[in-house]
Write an enzyme that holds these catalytic residues in place. Sequence first.
Site, short mmCIF file in Angstrom:
data_model
loop_
_atom_site.label_atom_id
_atom_site.label_comp_id
_atom_site.label_asym_id
_atom_site.label_seq_id
_atom_site.Cartn_x
_atom_site.Cartn_y
_atom_site.Cartn_z
CG ASP A 1 -12.27 3.70 -16.40
OD1 ASP A 1 -11.26 4.46 -17.17
OD2 ASP A 1 -12.83 3.98 -15.33
CB CYS B 1 -9.60 3.67 -14.14
SG CYS B 1 -9.37 3.72 -12.22
N GLY B 2 -9.75 6.48 -14.00
CA GLY B 2 -9.56 8.00 -13.69
C GLY B 2 -8.56 8.39 -12.81
CG HIS C 1 11.89 -0.48 -2.57
ND1 HIS C 1 12.19 0.72 -1.91
CD2 HIS C 1 12.86 -0.39 -3.29
CE1 HIS C 1 13.03 1.28 -1.64
NE2 HIS C 1 13.75 0.50 -2.68
NE ARG D 1 15.82 -1.82 2.65
CZ ARG D 1 16.70 -1.30 1.73
NH1 ARG D 1 17.58 -2.10 1.20
NH2 ARG D 1 16.16 -0.32 1.19
#
Length: 144
Positions: free
Chosen positions: A8, A65-66, A98, A132
Amino acid sequence: MTISIGNDHAGTDYKNAIVKHLEIQGYTVINHGTDSHDSVDYADFVHPVADDVENGKSTYGILICGSANGVAITANKHQGIRAGLCWNKEIVELIRGHNNANILCIPARFTAIIQAVEMVDVFLKTEFEGGRHLRRINKIPLSC
């Protein structure tokens, strides 16, 4: 490798720096972001990036974005998307290693451009660890 990027108005300068950096390294970049600093709605730029990743047009996505909260929430509504909000390289390593994240969400108001570029490098170079972690990812439903 093809990377889709969206942003944005808060992320325009970040996007431009990241695109330049990626293209110098030989990546193909699909730009779905605004090139303006005028206020826009982030969701309009998130959906095309998530669609590209979801449909295999791009290997990964980058959203800016911000706060990066809005883009992460929106991207994660798409099936098969694992978007992670990161503000440092250590978190980037975790979302890739992960969580097998396929979209990196960067908060422009809480990182510097150089940090964002470094996070992109870590994101693209970190491999998913499997094991895992795969078991855990498989417990995330595609839809509820």
